[in-house]
Every structure is written in C-alpha cells, then in structure tokens.
Design a protein around this motif. Structure first.
Motif, mmCIF file in Angstrom:
data_model
loop_
_atom_site.group_PDB
_atom_site.id
_atom_site.type_symbol
_atom_site.label_atom_id
_atom_site.label_comp_id
_atom_site.label_asym_id
_atom_site.label_seq_id
_atom_site.Cartn_x
_atom_site.Cartn_y
_atom_site.Cartn_z
ATOM 1 N N SER A 165 -4.544 37.910 47.102
ATOM 2 C CA SER A 165 -3.586 38.591 47.982
ATOM 3 C C SER A 165 -3.833 40.092 47.974
ATOM 4 C CB SER A 165 -2.153 38.331 47.508
ATOM 5 O OG SER A 165 -1.840 36.987 47.653
ATOM 6 N N LEU A 168 -6.889 40.941 50.096
ATOM 7 C CA LEU A 168 -6.619 40.940 51.545
ATOM 8 C C LEU A 168 -5.811 42.169 51.954
ATOM 9 C CD1 LEU A 168 -5.887 37.236 52.439
ATOM 10 C CD2 LEU A 168 -7.621 38.719 53.421
ATOM 11 N N THR A 169 -4.851 42.547 51.102
ATOM 12 C CA THR A 169 -4.043 43.734 51.401
ATOM 13 C C THR A 169 -4.933 44.975 51.414
ATOM 14 O OG1 THR A 169 -2.196 42.664 50.294
ATOM 15 C CG2 THR A 169 -1.973 45.015 50.702
ATOM 16 N N ALA A 172 -7.066 45.069 54.494
ATOM 17 C CA ALA A 172 -6.239 45.451 55.646
ATOM 18 C C ALA A 172 -6.006 46.959 55.648
ATOM 19 C CB ALA A 172 -4.911 44.702 55.603
ATOM 20 N N TYR A 202 8.706 39.032 59.748
ATOM 21 C CA TYR A 202 8.493 38.183 58.560
ATOM 22 C C TYR A 202 9.836 37.744 57.985
ATOM 23 C CZ TYR A 202 7.042 36.821 53.812
ATOM 24 O OH TYR A 202 6.836 36.142 52.624
ATOM 25 N N PHE A 210 6.267 33.721 61.608
ATOM 26 C CA PHE A 210 6.139 35.109 62.051
ATOM 27 C C PHE A 210 4.739 35.456 62.572
ATOM 28 C CE2 PHE A 210 3.868 38.408 59.532
ATOM 29 C CZ PHE A 210 3.200 37.577 58.665
ATOM 30 N N GLY B 51 -1.984 41.374 55.533
ATOM 31 C CA GLY B 51 -1.610 42.250 54.426
ATOM 32 C C GLY B 51 -0.118 42.176 54.153
ATOM 33 N N ILE B 52 0.660 42.192 55.217
ATOM 34 C CA ILE B 52 2.126 42.117 55.064
ATOM 35 C C ILE B 52 2.522 40.767 54.469
ATOM 36 C CG2 ILE B 52 4.268 41.909 56.426
ATOM 37 C CD1 ILE B 52 2.974 44.156 58.215
ATOM 38 N N TYR B 53 1.913 39.702 54.971
ATOM 39 C CA TYR B 53 2.212 38.356 54.456
ATOM 40 C C TYR B 53 1.874 38.276 52.967
ATOM 41 C CZ TYR B 53 1.664 33.385 53.549
ATOM 42 O OH TYR B 53 1.751 32.129 52.988
ATOM 43 N N CYS B 54 0.672 38.738 52.603
ATOM 44 C CA CYS B 54 0.236 38.643 51.192
ATOM 45 C C CYS B 54 1.160 39.460 50.294
ATOM 46 C CB CYS B 54 -1.198 39.159 51.049
ATOM 47 S SG CYS B 54 -2.384 38.080 51.806
ATOM 48 N N THR B 55 1.453 40.691 50.703
ATOM 49 C CA THR B 55 2.281 41.561 49.869
ATOM 50 C C THR B 55 3.683 40.980 49.710
ATOM 51 O OG1 THR B 55 1.035 43.427 50.698
ATOM 52 C CG2 THR B 55 3.103 43.946 49.616
ATOM 53 N N LEU B 56 4.313 40.636 50.826
ATOM 54 C CA LEU B 56 5.704 40.167 50.758
ATOM 55 C C LEU B 56 5.826 38.813 50.059
ATOM 56 C CD1 LEU B 56 7.086 41.285 54.250
ATOM 57 C CD2 LEU B 56 7.337 42.404 52.033
ATOM 58 N N SER B 57 4.859 37.908 50.307
ATOM 59 C CA SER B 57 4.974 36.598 49.658
ATOM 60 C C SER B 57 4.738 36.715 48.153
ATOM 61 C CB SER B 57 4.035 35.568 50.288
ATOM 62 O OG SER B 57 2.719 36.029 50.227
ATOM 63 N N GLU B 58 3.834 37.603 47.732
ATOM 64 C CA GLU B 58 3.619 37.804 46.293
ATOM 65 C C GLU B 58 4.865 38.413 45.648
ATOM 66 O OE1 GLU B 58 1.263 36.978 44.170
ATOM 67 O OE2 GLU B 58 -0.109 36.130 45.633
#
Lengths: 230, 103
Positions: A165, A168-169, A172, A202, A210, B51-58
């Motif tokens: 994760s 990927l962040t 990005a 989200y 989303f 990036g938003i998905y990865c950050t928020l889900s973590e």
C-alpha cells in the motif's frame, strides 16, 4: 532518454515492486493451501486470475459462504478501476492479438504506476510479465512452505499489505509531483481538489463503490486545472 | 483440481476479461480518442485514487501504525526531491512494523 528494450533496466525498475509484492504472493499461497487448494489450482489462479486483492477477496467470501454469482459481482466491483487503467495503458501496446491480450491480462496497479507515456511497448510487456511471474512464484512458494509456517506467524504475515500500500501511495505521489511540475500553480490546486473529492467519495460511497466516480471526478478536476496551459 | 478450484479460476478469469482484456482490445470510444489529455491525465487520476484507497484502507485497518508509516512516507517524500523508492518504502515500513511491535 534511451527507449530501447533493456532487461537489466526493467529488472531495476520493477525491483521495489517485486520486493513488496512477492511476499504478498507468498502469503496468498499460504491462504490458498490453508483452504485445501492444490499447488496447481493456486498457481493457475495466480496466472489466469491474476488479480491480487481479488484473489484474497475470493477466499474471504468463500469463508463467509457467499455464493459464486455474488462473489463474482463483488470482485468485479472492486476491480472496476482496471477499466480506465486498461484503456489508458492499452494504446502504447501494439502488436498481435495474443501480445495485446497477454499484456492486458498482466496489467496490475503497481506496473501501471511505473509506466510512463514514453515507456516502450517491450518495456511495458517485460515489466508486466516479470511482476506476474514473481507473484505466481510467490504463490507457489507459499503453497509449498505452508507446513513450515505456524498458524500464528501466518496470521501476523497478514499485516504485510502495508509495504504494498505504501509503495502504491508513493508511486501516486511521484506521479502527482510530475503533474505539478508541468502545471505549477493550477496543477497543485487541481490535485488538492481531486484528492479531496476522491476522499469524500471514498467515505460516502465506500471503498468498493468509490472507484469509478472517484476516477471520473479526479479526471475532470485535473483536466480543468491543465486547461489552456501550454 | 476440485470443482471449487476450477470455479474460482474461471470467476477471476471472467473478471480479468471484463475489466482488463475487453477495455484494452476494444476500440477506444470516439469521445476519448479525440482527447489528447486522456492518456496523460487518466493515469494520474487512477493513481491518485489508488493512493487514497491504499492510505485510507490501511489507516482504517490499523489506525496508529498505518498513520505513522504513511506520515514517515509523506515526510520523506516532501523532504527529498529525489527520494529513493526502496529507502522511502523501507523506512515507512520500518516505522509501521515498529509501531505494531511496540503497541
């Protein structure tokens, strides 16, 4: 910049991806083996159903006794993000039907993040295949080693999603930095607005729904911020 | 292979066909092919959401360790214009795992 194919350069480029994804492939192998899947079944799932998160979700849904059709709908929903990704990444990969089919199937989030408009067709294909290969080898290793890993350790291994994760962040963020270099003032504003809009979507729509509205909103806001700028 | 294994493989193959293969092989819709921006901006829009998905889900899954890990990542990204991906990733992961262990 040299755009000729170089295996060495490709391996260097995908090394961070391999280091963060192969352990997750390994973990997937353990999960599959613990669900009594055979080595051939788990390996084929990683090759033919190459999907990362989708593969884990499949087992999680089976644990909850969710039917096949509903499982298909849920996994499809989670993977909807690939549609705009595939459209954007397909044009540079020209060639025979089989080449394009293989390249399309092996597209994943991480490879998509490192592909640039100037990346050559063969570099794209090599990186995609390398990642798919390492993911599958990780899965095979996980199935083979399942008896060597105690249950408690396997449970803790579930936490290794963080490096993937974070990767990927970071990718990005790096791509966002390039965008703000091209469009210094309006680009930053557009990016901030896009991040805010996607974060709101989200929380409002949830992590499964989303994707398409989030991508559409980001595309619109980024397009507006890049408008009329040479 | 068992029936369940075959069904699982076919299910994920169908998903890949719908979301990756068909969009890649089908001709680009006319309204998109006219936009030069599509190829340049669509990847950033997708990545931003990833990036938003990865950050928020973590963060939702492990609030404190993930927040600290992502904060380290953001700090290194902002501090160094040319940051090494492996080093940044390594330090952020170290911060995450250290917080998990110390809790």
């Amino acid at each position: 910049m040299d755009h000729r194919f170089s295996l060495h350069r490709n391996v260097q480029q995908v090394l961070p991806l391999i280091l963060s994804l192969t352990p997750i492939g390994f973990l997937f192998g353990i999960v599959a083996a613990r669900h009594d899947w055979s080595l051939a079944g788990a390996a084929l799932l990683s090759i033919l159903g190459f999907s990362g998160s989708g593969q884990f979700v499949l087992f999680s849904l089976k644990d909850q006794n969710v039917g096949w059709l509903l499982s298909f709908g849920i996994i499809l929903l989670i993977n909807m993000r690939y549609i705009p990704m595939s459209i954007a990444a397909a044009r540079p990969v020209k060639g025979s039907f089989l080449t394009r089919l293989m390249a399309a199937h092996c597209l994943c989030d991480e490879v998509f993040a490192i592909e640039r408009p100037e990346t050559s067709k063969w570099d794209r294909i090599a990186c995609r295949l390398l990642i798919a290969l390492c993911w599958t080898l990780g899965t095979i290793a996980g199935v083979v080693c399942v008896d060597l890993i105690p249950e408690s350790v396997a449970e803790k291994l579930g936490r290794i999603s963080f490096p993937a994760s974070a990767l990927l962040t970071l990718l990005a963020l790096l791509r966002a930095r390039d965008f703000t270099t091209l469009f210094p003032v309006r680009g930053k504003l557009g990016l901030l607005a896009a991040i805010l809009a996607s974060a709101v979507l989200y929380f409002v729509l949830g992590p499964r729904l989303f994707w398409l509205p989030g991508i559409a909103a980001s595309f619109l806001l980024l397009s507006l911020s890049a408008k009329n700028v040479p | 292979m068992s029936r369940e294994e075959i069904l699982g493989i076919v299910l994920l193959m169908c998903v890949s066909l719908i979301v990756r293969i068909v969009p890649a092989l089908a001709p680009l819709p006319a309204f998109l092919s006219k936009q030069d921006k599509w190829e340049k901006i669509a990847p950033i829009a997708v990545l931003l959401n990833l990036g938003i998905y990865c950050t928020l889900s973590e963060i939702q899954s492990q609030p404190l360790p993930a927040s600290i890990g992502m904060a380290v990542l953001a700090a290194l990204f902002l501090a160094f214009r040319r940051c090494s991906i492996l080093l940044t990733l390594g330090l952020a992961s170290l911060a995450f795992f250290a917080t998990v262990m110390l809790r």
